[in-house]
Write a protein that holds these residues in place. Structure first.
Motif, mmCIF file in Angstrom:
data_model
loop_
_atom_site.group_PDB
_atom_site.id
_atom_site.type_symbol
_atom_site.label_atom_id
_atom_site.label_comp_id
_atom_site.label_asym_id
_atom_site.label_seq_id
_atom_site.Cartn_x
_atom_site.Cartn_y
_atom_site.Cartn_z
ATOM 1 N N UNK A 112 92.229 -0.900 102.047
ATOM 2 C CA UNK A 112 92.842 -1.569 100.907
ATOM 3 C C UNK A 112 94.281 -1.079 100.801
ATOM 4 N N UNK A 113 95.187 -1.905 100.271
ATOM 5 C CA UNK A 113 96.583 -1.472 100.167
ATOM 6 C C UNK A 113 96.702 -0.110 99.479
ATOM 7 N N UNK A 114 97.438 0.786 100.114
ATOM 8 C CA UNK A 114 97.630 2.123 99.572
ATOM 9 C C UNK A 114 96.675 3.166 100.106
ATOM 10 N N UNK A 115 95.617 2.746 100.795
ATOM 11 C CA UNK A 115 94.684 3.712 101.377
ATOM 12 C C UNK A 115 95.390 4.550 102.436
ATOM 13 N N UNK A 116 95.011 5.815 102.514
ATOM 14 C CA UNK A 116 95.581 6.704 103.524
ATOM 15 C C UNK A 116 94.694 6.732 104.768
ATOM 16 N N UNK A 117 95.339 6.685 105.919
ATOM 17 C CA UNK A 117 94.644 6.767 107.206
ATOM 18 C C UNK A 117 95.392 7.779 108.056
ATOM 19 N N UNK A 118 94.659 8.711 108.653
ATOM 20 C CA UNK A 118 95.280 9.699 109.534
ATOM 21 C C UNK A 118 95.191 9.211 110.976
ATOM 22 N N UNK A 119 96.322 9.250 111.663
ATOM 23 C CA UNK A 119 96.397 8.902 113.084
ATOM 24 C C UNK A 119 97.078 10.054 113.821
ATOM 25 N N UNK A 120 96.957 10.061 115.122
ATOM 26 C CA UNK A 120 97.658 11.066 115.910
ATOM 27 C C UNK A 120 99.144 10.747 115.951
ATOM 28 N N UNK A 121 99.945 11.782 116.118
ATOM 29 C CA UNK A 121 101.375 11.589 116.292
ATOM 30 C C UNK A 121 101.807 12.189 117.624
ATOM 31 N N UNK A 122 101.945 11.350 118.673
ATOM 32 C CA UNK A 122 102.017 9.890 118.693
ATOM 33 C C UNK A 122 100.638 9.230 118.844
ATOM 34 N N UNK A 123 100.610 7.907 118.604
ATOM 35 C CA UNK A 123 99.377 7.141 118.787
ATOM 36 C C UNK A 123 99.696 5.754 119.311
ATOM 37 N N UNK A 124 98.654 4.983 119.577
ATOM 38 C CA UNK A 124 98.761 3.621 120.092
ATOM 39 C C UNK A 124 99.592 2.774 119.129
ATOM 40 N N UNK A 125 100.646 2.162 119.637
ATOM 41 C CA UNK A 125 101.581 1.439 118.777
ATOM 42 C C UNK A 125 100.899 0.304 118.002
ATOM 43 N N UNK A 126 100.009 -0.428 118.659
ATOM 44 C CA UNK A 126 99.355 -1.548 117.983
ATOM 45 C C UNK A 126 98.474 -1.077 116.831
ATOM 46 N N UNK A 127 97.973 0.155 116.916
ATOM 47 C CA UNK A 127 97.198 0.714 115.808
ATOM 48 C C UNK A 127 98.072 0.886 114.580
ATOM 49 N N UNK A 128 99.266 1.430 114.770
ATOM 50 C CA UNK A 128 100.205 1.599 113.668
ATOM 51 C C UNK A 128 100.487 0.254 113.008
ATOM 52 N N UNK A 129 100.778 -0.743 113.823
ATOM 53 C CA UNK A 129 101.116 -2.067 113.286
ATOM 54 C C UNK A 129 99.921 -2.718 112.593
ATOM 55 N N UNK A 359 110.772 4.362 125.355
ATOM 56 C CA UNK A 359 111.078 5.544 124.532
ATOM 57 C C UNK A 359 109.926 5.856 123.589
ATOM 58 N N UNK A 360 109.788 7.128 123.235
ATOM 59 C CA UNK A 360 108.592 7.562 122.524
ATOM 60 C C UNK A 360 108.583 7.386 121.029
ATOM 61 N N UNK A 361 109.751 7.278 120.397
ATOM 62 C CA UNK A 361 109.807 7.275 118.931
ATOM 63 C C UNK A 361 108.926 6.222 118.269
ATOM 64 N N UNK A 362 108.836 4.971 118.790
ATOM 65 C CA UNK A 362 108.009 3.959 118.107
ATOM 66 C C UNK A 362 106.524 4.293 118.030
ATOM 67 N N UNK A 363 106.062 5.264 118.826
ATOM 68 C CA UNK A 363 104.639 5.615 118.821
ATOM 69 C C UNK A 363 104.263 6.569 117.684
ATOM 70 N N UNK A 364 105.218 6.915 116.855
ATOM 71 C CA UNK A 364 104.956 7.812 115.733
ATOM 72 C C UNK A 364 104.902 7.023 114.427
ATOM 73 N N UNK A 365 103.866 7.255 113.642
ATOM 74 C CA UNK A 365 103.768 6.614 112.329
ATOM 75 C C UNK A 365 104.737 7.250 111.343
ATOM 76 N N UNK A 366 105.101 8.514 111.595
ATOM 77 C CA UNK A 366 106.062 9.212 110.743
ATOM 78 C C UNK A 366 106.673 10.347 111.549
ATOM 79 N N UNK A 367 107.833 10.821 111.124
ATOM 80 C CA UNK A 367 108.520 11.932 111.789
ATOM 81 C C UNK A 367 108.599 11.760 113.303
ATOM 82 N N UNK A 368 109.199 10.666 113.776
ATOM 83 C CA UNK A 368 109.247 10.425 115.220
ATOM 84 C C UNK A 368 110.055 11.481 115.961
ATOM 85 N N UNK A 369 109.603 11.792 117.162
ATOM 86 C CA UNK A 369 110.322 12.702 118.043
ATOM 87 C C UNK A 369 111.153 11.843 118.991
#
Length: 396
Positions: A112-129, A359-369
């Motif tokens: 639901x909008x606003x729910x928190x989900x934990x993903x790996x950093x980095x993770x599969x780009x399509x998962x983030x989207x 490049x690797x930055x887009x694979x991060x949901x937050x704090x990209x390297x």
């Protein structure tokens, strides 16, 4: 055009923009995330198609059950059983249109909008989207060569109380990391301790180069009481048989599978029965072990060649863990000797030299390297890998 508000949560993939540049003649591409089409078992798939049309043409060509073509569900359960996933029956899984649809169904049924989900950093780009499309707030858990850092993950679960945690434990895209057995057990124990759902995405687990990886979270769940009820497992034939068949599956709690089946019915009625019947016949024919042995050998050689070339040509300007499976080398620019340290900047320079990577930055949901990058060795021959890494060195 008054588009839905949810589209404000996603943006065009930076990787898709990069692919527009790959039309230049002579480009050696390490950018793709797909298997080598030259390794597809075309003859075996042709025989499976013929068998499907000979033995049960009506079932292969007609509408089918939303939860999946029963002969395929039975074959997939047996396939999983052969890898130590005991207790998975045909009715414990639903067939999806690639494992990508499984992620979408998880978004539809759980977020639901606003729910928190934990993903790996980095993770599969399509998962983030995908998860952001449904309004999730994504929290990144750091990874190293042994997978997600479980101490950090434990802290993040306690702090954020996520709707679920999404992990790719085995040769993840893009990290290539292989989660250790110790950490796998720790993740399952966290699921029970925090009463948190864990989603295990496993499209690459069969593509190992030496020893087989530790058992999947699903297989290990039998050793951690209470964890099976808090675990979803997503599988796919895309990386080991053919992406074009679009055959994936999802194992999970019965109530979740029921909701996912309902949502799938609204979306596509069912995954192509023709593709499912073909996959069922292929698995039934027993050709998968030989196919896997072949692709493992080829990808292992390419991974070794790329690793050696990177160390030789780039030296201390780059650091990475040599992959033990999967399709990718995940690397980090060190900036040693004053050389370029930004992955996006290097990607632009590399295109000018006739080689492409992501490049690797887009694979991060937050704090990209920004210093990271992903190189795929899967679709490039050994000589081209050597040549491509040589071109990459010129881009520094």
């Amino acid at each position: 055009m008054p588009f839905a508000d949810r589209l404000n949560n996603v943006e065009t993939s930076a990787i898709r923009e990069l692919f527009k540049l790959l039309g230049k003649p002579g480009i050696i591409s390490f950018a793709g995330g797909f298997p080598d089409s030259a390794l597809f078992d075309v003859e075996g798939i042709r025989e499976a198609v013929n068998a499907a049309l000979t033995e049960e043409a009506g079932g292969a060509l007609q509408y089918g059950a939303t939860e999946g073509y029963q002969p395929l569900r039975e074959q997939l359960a047996a396939f999983m059983g052969s890898k130590g996933n005991s207790g998975v029956g045909a009715n414990d899984l639903i067939v999806t249109t690639g494992s990508q649809q499984a992620l979408d169904l998880l978004g539809k049924t759980l977020i639901s909008p606003g729910d928190k989900v934990i993903v790996e950093g980095p993770t599969f780009l399509a998962t983030i989207q995908c998860f952001r499309l449904y309004g999730a707030e994504l929290i990144s858990a750091p990874v190293d060569g042994n997978g997600v850092k479980t101490d950090e993950l434990d802290r993040l679960i306690a702090e954020h109380k996520p709707k679920f945690v999404y992990l790719i434990p085995t040769f993840g895209n893009p990290s290539g990391a292989l989660m250790s057995l110790e950490r796998r057990k720790a993740v399952l124990q966290m699921a029970v301790k925090h009463d948190t759902l864990i989603v295990e995405d496993d499209p690459y687990g069969d593509l190992y180069f030496g020893e087989a990886p530790p058992p999947s979270l699903l297989a290990l769940s039998a050793q951690v009481p209470g964890s099976r009820e808090r675990l979803v497992h997503c599988g796919s034939l895309s990386k080991v048989l053919s992406p074009g068949l679009r055959v994936g599956w999802m194992v999970g709690p019965a109530d979740l599978l029921a909701k996912a089946t309902m949502c799938k019915q609204f979306s596509d009625a069912h995954t192509s029965t023709f593709a499912q019947a073909t996959a069922a016949q292929y698995l039934k024919a027993g050709r998968m072990p030989a196919t896997l042995a072949r692709v493992r050998q080829v990808y292992a050689e390419r991974a070794t060649t790329m690793g050696n070339a990177l160390r030789r040509e780039l030296g201390d300007a780059i650091e990475f863990v040599q992959p033990q499976g999967g399709l990718f080398v995940w690397a980090r620019l060190t900036g040693a000797g004053g050389k370029v340290k930004d992955g996006a900047e290097l990607a632009k320079r590399a295109i000018d030299k006739g080689v492409a990577f992501v490049p690797g930055a887009p694979f991060y949901a937050s704090n990209p390297d920004a210093a990271t990058l992903r190189l795929s060795f899967a679709t490039v021959g050994l000589e081209k890998i050597e040549e491509g890494v040589g071109r990459l060195a010129q881009a520094f």
